[in-house]
Write a protein that holds these residues in place. Sequence first.
Motif, PDB file in Angstrom:
ATOM      1  N   ASP A  19       0.795  -1.215   0.000  1.00 57.82           N
ATOM      2  CA  ASP A  19       0.000   0.000   0.000  1.00 57.82           C
ATOM      3  C   ASP A  19       0.843   1.289   0.000  1.00 57.82           C
ATOM      4  O   ASP A  19       0.643   2.167   0.827  1.00 57.82           O
ATOM      5  CB  ASP A  19      -0.914  -0.025   1.241  1.00 57.82           C
ATOM      6  N   ILE A  20       1.796   1.341  -0.928  1.00 49.98           N
ATOM      7  CA  ILE A  20       2.684   2.502  -1.000  1.00 49.98           C
ATOM      8  C   ILE A  20       2.094   3.540  -1.961  1.00 49.98           C
ATOM      9  O   ILE A  20       1.859   3.235  -3.133  1.00 49.98           O
ATOM     10  CB  ILE A  20       4.081   2.096  -1.539  1.00 49.98           C
ATOM     11  N   SER A  21       1.867   4.746  -1.460  1.00 46.39           N
ATOM     12  CA  SER A  21       1.378   5.835  -2.313  1.00 46.39           C
ATOM     13  C   SER A  21       2.202   7.093  -2.043  1.00 46.39           C
ATOM     14  O   SER A  21       2.422   7.449  -0.887  1.00 46.39           O
ATOM     15  CB  SER A  21      -0.093   6.160  -2.001  1.00 46.39           C
ATOM     16  N   PHE A  22       2.715   7.690  -3.098  1.00 45.05           N
ATOM     17  CA  PHE A  22       3.316   9.028  -2.985  1.00 45.05           C
ATOM     18  C   PHE A  22       3.477   9.619  -4.377  1.00 45.05           C
ATOM     19  O   PHE A  22       3.450   8.896  -5.388  1.00 45.05           O
ATOM     20  CB  PHE A  22       4.663   9.010  -2.238  1.00 45.05           C
ATOM     21  N   ASP A  23       3.625  10.938  -4.425  1.00 44.67           N
ATOM     22  CA  ASP A  23       3.913  11.646  -5.680  1.00 44.67           C
ATOM     23  C   ASP A  23       5.252  12.338  -5.532  1.00 44.67           C
ATOM     24  O   ASP A  23       5.580  12.813  -4.446  1.00 44.67           O
ATOM     25  CB  ASP A  23       2.855  12.724  -5.954  1.00 44.67           C
ATOM     26  N   ILE A  24       5.997  12.418  -6.626  1.00 49.07           N
ATOM     27  CA  ILE A  24       7.251  13.177  -6.607  1.00 49.07           C
ATOM     28  C   ILE A  24       7.208  14.223  -7.717  1.00 49.07           C
ATOM     29  O   ILE A  24       6.913  13.906  -8.871  1.00 49.07           O
ATOM     30  CB  ILE A  24       8.466  12.238  -6.772  1.00 49.07           C
ATOM     31  N   GLU A  25       7.464  15.472  -7.310  1.00 51.82           N
ATOM     32  CA  GLU A  25       7.428  16.575  -8.282  1.00 51.82           C
ATOM     33  C   GLU A  25       8.679  16.598  -9.141  1.00 51.82           C
ATOM     34  O   GLU A  25       9.775  16.285  -8.663  1.00 51.82           O
ATOM     35  CB  GLU A  25       7.356  17.907  -7.536  1.00 51.82           C
ATOM     36  N   GLU A  26       8.508  17.004 -10.382  1.00 47.93           N
ATOM     37  CA  GLU A  26       9.639  17.116 -11.293  1.00 47.93           C
ATOM     38  C   GLU A  26      10.696  18.056 -10.711  1.00 47.93           C
ATOM     39  O   GLU A  26      10.372  19.121 -10.196  1.00 47.93           O
ATOM     40  CB  GLU A  26       9.138  17.659 -12.641  1.00 47.93           C
ATOM     41  N   GLY A  27      11.953  17.616 -10.752  1.00 51.07           N
ATOM     42  CA  GLY A  27      13.056  18.452 -10.273  1.00 51.07           C
ATOM     43  C   GLY A  27      13.368  18.299  -8.798  1.00 51.07           C
ATOM     44  O   GLY A  27      14.355  18.843  -8.315  1.00 51.07           O
ATOM     45  N   LEU A  71      25.930  14.691  -7.518  1.00 47.68           N
ATOM     46  CA  LEU A  71      24.510  14.381  -7.737  1.00 47.68           C
ATOM     47  C   LEU A  71      23.661  15.650  -7.587  1.00 47.68           C
ATOM     48  O   LEU A  71      22.821  15.953  -8.446  1.00 47.68           O
ATOM     49  CB  LEU A  71      24.036  13.347  -6.712  1.00 47.68           C
ATOM     50  N   PHE A  72      23.886  16.382  -6.506  1.00 47.79           N
ATOM     51  CA  PHE A  72      23.072  17.587  -6.265  1.00 47.79           C
ATOM     52  C   PHE A  72      23.394  18.681  -7.283  1.00 47.79           C
ATOM     53  O   PHE A  72      22.511  19.429  -7.698  1.00 47.79           O
ATOM     54  CB  PHE A  72      23.248  18.078  -4.834  1.00 47.79           C
ATOM     55  N   GLN A  73      24.662  18.740  -7.700  1.00 44.56           N
ATOM     56  CA  GLN A  73      25.056  19.734  -8.717  1.00 44.56           C
ATOM     57  C   GLN A  73      24.335  19.443 -10.037  1.00 44.56           C
ATOM     58  O   GLN A  73      23.812  20.355 -10.686  1.00 44.56           O
ATOM     59  CB  GLN A  73      26.573  19.655  -8.904  1.00 44.56           C
ATOM     60  N   LEU A  74      24.279  18.164 -10.416  1.00 43.95           N
ATOM     61  CA  LEU A  74      23.617  17.802 -11.677  1.00 43.95           C
ATOM     62  C   LEU A  74      22.103  18.028 -11.572  1.00 43.95           C
ATOM     63  O   LEU A  74      21.456  18.438 -12.536  1.00 43.95           O
ATOM     64  CB  LEU A  74      23.938  16.350 -12.040  1.00 43.95           C
ATOM     65  N   ASN A  75      21.544  17.796 -10.388  1.00 45.53           N
ATOM     66  CA  ASN A  75      20.117  18.091 -10.163  1.00 45.53           C
ATOM     67  C   ASN A  75      19.860  19.581 -10.394  1.00 45.53           C
ATOM     68  O   ASN A  75      18.894  19.957 -11.067  1.00 45.53           O
ATOM     69  CB  ASN A  75      19.718  17.680  -8.740  1.00 45.53           C
ATOM     70  N   GLU A  76      20.744  20.424  -9.863  1.00 47.76           N
ATOM     71  CA  GLU A  76      20.541  21.868 -10.009  1.00 47.76           C
ATOM     72  C   GLU A  76      20.743  22.334 -11.437  1.00 47.76           C
ATOM     73  O   GLU A  76      19.951  23.093 -11.973  1.00 47.76           O
ATOM     74  CB  GLU A  76      21.510  22.619  -9.090  1.00 47.76           C
ATOM     75  N   GLU A  77      21.822  21.847 -12.059  1.00 43.90           N
ATOM     76  CA  GLU A  77      22.164  22.312 -13.407  1.00 43.90           C
ATOM     77  C   GLU A  77      21.183  21.822 -14.453  1.00 43.90           C
ATOM     78  O   GLU A  77      20.818  22.548 -15.374  1.00 43.90           O
ATOM     79  CB  GLU A  77      23.549  21.794 -13.801  1.00 43.90           C
ATOM     80  N   LEU A  78      20.764  20.554 -14.323  1.00 42.78           N
ATOM     81  CA  LEU A  78      19.973  19.929 -15.389  1.00 42.78           C
ATOM     82  C   LEU A  78      18.503  19.759 -15.016  1.00 42.78           C
ATOM     83  O   LEU A  78      17.687  19.377 -15.850  1.00 42.78           O
ATOM     84  CB  LEU A  78      20.564  18.556 -15.752  1.00 42.78           C
ATOM     85  N   GLY A  79      18.170  20.018 -13.744  1.00 42.27           N
ATOM     86  CA  GLY A  79      16.778  19.875 -13.304  1.00 42.27           C
ATOM     87  C   GLY A  79      16.331  18.428 -13.181  1.00 42.27           C
ATOM     88  O   GLY A  79      15.138  18.142 -13.074  1.00 42.27           O
TER      89      GLY A  79
END
Length: 222
Positions: A27-35, A186-194
């Motif tokens: 019963d796993i439910s969640f949403d993850i927003e883009e970026g 990882l966090f740098q690529l998240n910021e740069e590339l979204g």
Amino acid sequence: MSSNILQLNQVSKNYRIGAANLSVLRDISFDIEEGATVAIVGPSGSGKTTLLGLCAGLDHCSEGTIVLNGISLHELNEDQLAQVRNAHVGFVFQNFQLLPTLTALENVLVPMELRGMKNMKKKAMDLLDKVGLSARMDHYPSQLSGGEQQRVSLARAFANSPKILFADEPTGNLDAETGLLVENLLFQLNEELGTTLVIVTHDMELAAKTQRIIPIRGGAII
Ligand code: ADP
């Protein structure tokens, strides 16, 4: 239009072992927003890796629905799932999983070739440059340290310009200093590339750096 890149609704996963039915996720439910940056945390055996695999289209859920980038994964067959992975998903593993007979550059080129992309050497070299490994592109995995191998695997994960990257204990096999370097990348690529980041970890310091923590225990969100 929803800005959610990943939507799970009442997802369960069972394994049939002989006559027994082992319930691994319930019963796993969640949403993850883009970026977004998200950590899935919990003790060993709680179902984190299984959950990540379902989200990334590596396996089918037993019940419920998983929608990734608007695509209903639960409706796809194995070939279609593989296509979705090639087109939309990056993956980083604890043990790097580089192909030992290919150089760093060739490893980064693999997902591009799987997508039928041609003449990608320059992009692969740029990605290796981003993770600080320009000088090592002709080296084989056995000639690289663990941290270097994980940086190659990061460059490979970004080769198909994924909208979402799944990382399973990405720093689990690295010493603290090298782990921090990989985390920062990882966090740098998240910021740069979204790129949306979903990281499985039991490292609470790493989890605390993400925008959101999803805690699971015994196969359920707590
Ligand atoms: P975690 O990543 O939190 O350590 P896992 O998702 O690897 O947890 O495993 C959760 C549970 O599911 C464990 O009890 C494990 O033994 C079981 N499990 C995982 N994969 C399989 C499989 N292919 N067949 C049977 N049981 C499995």
